[in-house]
Enzyme design. Structure first.
Site, PDB file in Angstrom:
ATOM      1  N   SER A 198       0.846  -1.181   0.000  1.00 60.75           N
ATOM      2  CA  SER A 198       0.000   0.000   0.000  1.00 60.75           C
ATOM      3  C   SER A 198       0.891   1.244   0.000  1.00 60.75           C
ATOM      4  CB  SER A 198      -0.973  -0.041   1.180  1.00 60.75           C
ATOM      5  OG  SER A 198      -2.042   0.844   0.986  1.00 60.75           O
ATOM      6  N   ASP A 455      -8.609  -5.400  -5.942  1.00 66.27           N
ATOM      7  CA  ASP A 455      -8.195  -4.339  -5.035  1.00 66.27           C
ATOM      8  C   ASP A 455      -8.405  -2.994  -5.717  1.00 66.27           C
ATOM      9  OD1 ASP A 455      -6.978  -2.638  -3.230  1.00 66.27           O
ATOM     10  OD2 ASP A 455      -4.937  -3.222  -3.801  1.00 66.27           O
ATOM     11  N   HIS A 480      -6.395  -6.378  -1.546  1.00 64.23           N
ATOM     12  CA  HIS A 480      -5.304  -5.506  -1.135  1.00 64.23           C
ATOM     13  C   HIS A 480      -4.257  -6.257  -0.312  1.00 64.23           C
ATOM     14  CE1 HIS A 480      -3.880  -1.415  -0.835  1.00 64.23           C
ATOM     15  NE2 HIS A 480      -3.785  -1.463   0.481  1.00 64.23           N
TER      16      HIS A 480
END
Length: 513
Positions: A198, A455, A480
């Protein structure tokens, strides 16, 4: 009276989230942050608890890591870009040297922290620990400034937050790694492999780009490297992901419920009906309150669910939630009632506060260690570097969540929380100019970008390889940061293969040194 604040559901994770496991232990997933859902220790703890003991990663999930404790780098600089500023502070890090042989040093596996606290999970439980065992690597994770216990300054005032930026964080990583390799382990020539997921995936790739002599490669997972002001594409991917798993029926039901809610918002009687149905503390009368309410519904019920589909223990999947809505509609004979019941069932407390003023009040608190401190820090970064504002500006043809969450809401919140009129569009452009965004063809090499195609953040990452030295992996049906989690027998084939390909790429690049 215990009020449920939509500040939790409207704002942060880091990776997640202060809110996945709240300080009192209550589950509030998927009450994730408004602007980014990335990956911190709370989420890690939740995810790891779902891993089977028979997984391929079980070899490193045992008591041999119990002695790993917090350590501190006490010479970190407050401002790396002002030579006149000699202030220093202490930054948290963790080390796992279980597989490292000082007589025959292997590589250093460097996990960068993101928008949340870190703990021993980061050096014992992530999938790259299995890679470290294979390569005899020394594992170290560094917490990001202004998150967790890493406090460069006494508080998080707007003035102090000017020292919170990705550029300062990368400089932190460089200075730390020089000290760590040369003074702590005395392995100056050990190659460094940088990992992140991320936002920290962004940092991993940017560290390779801006500090190429400090790291030989980067594994950037679910990394939204393209800063974007109006991230309406997030909800478009949510729409596609819902359809991928359940077909059009669930999307149509969400759209129908959204239309009914928005119609009720147009009258006083309708607003009172929503108070009763959804258990609100007050009527959403103002435009801003209505936006907070609608934002909370879509995040609370659907966005976090999609982003972490099948990754959080004991939480419903996309299919579970859609089946719940379909069955509830049949049992109640009323779609909106079923929709509201789901909302109420996953929000603890007596009523839900959807007032804009409460949102602002929560995020104005500048005290470290408060329930919204990580949220405030991440929100500042979105206002001054990345945007990532998830809006309904894409239109009803592309997503079923209505039109009540415009870009103007986030920009006003930036002003009202920090008391500053940030030139956000200009700052986002500067971020992309400095790092290159997702146009990496002419950038640094030896960066592997790994994403899951359901995601929502993959829309801002790199999913097509421009060259052999900038490969990509796009995993079918995963969400994710799925590839950074320990392996499980239930992992889809694409995820299993992605982990093997990642290992092979690290092997190839290390062999080429």
């Amino acid at each position: 009276q215990h009020h449920k604040s939509m500040a939790v559901c409207a704002f942060f994770f880091v990776l997640c989230c202060v809110c996945i496991l709240s300080p009192d232990g209550a589950w509030c997933f998927p009450l994730l942050r408004t602007f980014s859902e990335s990956f911190n220790d709370d989420v890690a703890a939740a995810m790891f608890s779902s891993s089977s003991s028979s997984s391929s990663s079980s070899s490193y999930k045992d008591n041999k890591y119990n002695n790993i404790s917090a350590q501190w780098y006490t010479e970190q600089r407050v401002d790396h870009f002002n030579p006149q500023d000699n202030r220093t502070w202490s930054q948290l890090f963790y080390v796992n040297d279980t597989y490292f042989n000082p007589n025959k040093p292997g590589p250093v596996f460097f996990q960068l922290g993101g928008e949340g606290s870190i703990n021993a999970f980061y050096v014992t439980q992530l999938e790259y620990v299995a890679y470290a065992q294979h390569f005899g690597a020394l594992i170290v994770a560094l917490e990001h400034r202004f998150y967790g216990s890493s406090h460069p300054l006494p508080d998080m005032s707007t003035d102090n937050l000017r020292y919170l930026s990705s550029q300062q964080a990368l400089a932190d990583a460089s200075l730390f790694m020089s000290w760590f390799k040369n003074k702590v382990y005395k392995i100056p020539n050990a190659p460094v492999v940088t990992f992140g997921c991320s936002y920290s995936g962004n940092l991993a790739s940017w560290f390779r780009g801006k500090y190429s002599t400090d790291t030989v490669m980067a594994i950037a997972s679910s990394a939204p490297v393209q800063a974007t002001m109006d991230f309406f594409q997030y909800l478009e991917v949510v729409d596609k992901s819902l359809e991928y798993f359940t077909g059009q029926e669930c999307v149509d039901q969400i759209s129908n419920a959204t239309q009914q809610i928005q119609q009720l918002l147009t009258s006083t009687a309708g607003q009172q009906q929503l108070v009763s149905l959804f258990g609100l503390c007050s009527s959403p009368v103002s435009t801003l309150d209505q936006s907070i309410f609608m934002q909370g519904i879509m995040r609370h019920m659907w966005m976090g669910l999609v982003q972490y589909n099948r990754e959080i223990a004991h939480q419903p999947t996309i299919k579970d939630r859609c089946n719940q809505l379909a069955n509830g509609t049949i049992n109640n004979g009323d779609l909106l009632k079923a929709y509201a019941q789901i909302f109420s069932s996953i929000t603890p407390g007596n009523c839900t506060d959807v007032t804009y003023s409460s949102q602002i009040s929560h995020f104005r608190s500048d005290v470290f260690g408060g329930p919204y401190s990580a949220n405030r820090a991440w929100f500042y970064q979105t206002c001054t570097e990345f945007g990532y504002f998830q809006t309904t500006d894409g239109g009803s043809a592309n997503e079923p969540f209505g039109d009540k969450v415009p870009l103007s809401l986030s920009l006003q919140m930036c002003r009202d929380v920090f008391g500053v009129q940030f030139p956000t569009a200009q700052l986002i452009n500067e971020t992309n100019t400095y790092y290159g965004g997702n146009d990496v063809a002419d950038g640094p090499t030896k960066i592997l970008f790994v994403n899951g195609d359901i995601d929502p953040w993959h829309a801002l990452s790199v999913t097509e390889s421009p060259s052999d030295d900038i490969p990509t992996i796009l995993i079918d049906g995963t969400a994710h940061c799925a590839n950074v989690m320990p392996a499980s027998p239930n992992d889809p084939p694409g995820l299993v293969q992605a982990r093997k390909d990642t290992m092979a790429m690290i092997d190839k690049w290390l062999a080429s040194l």
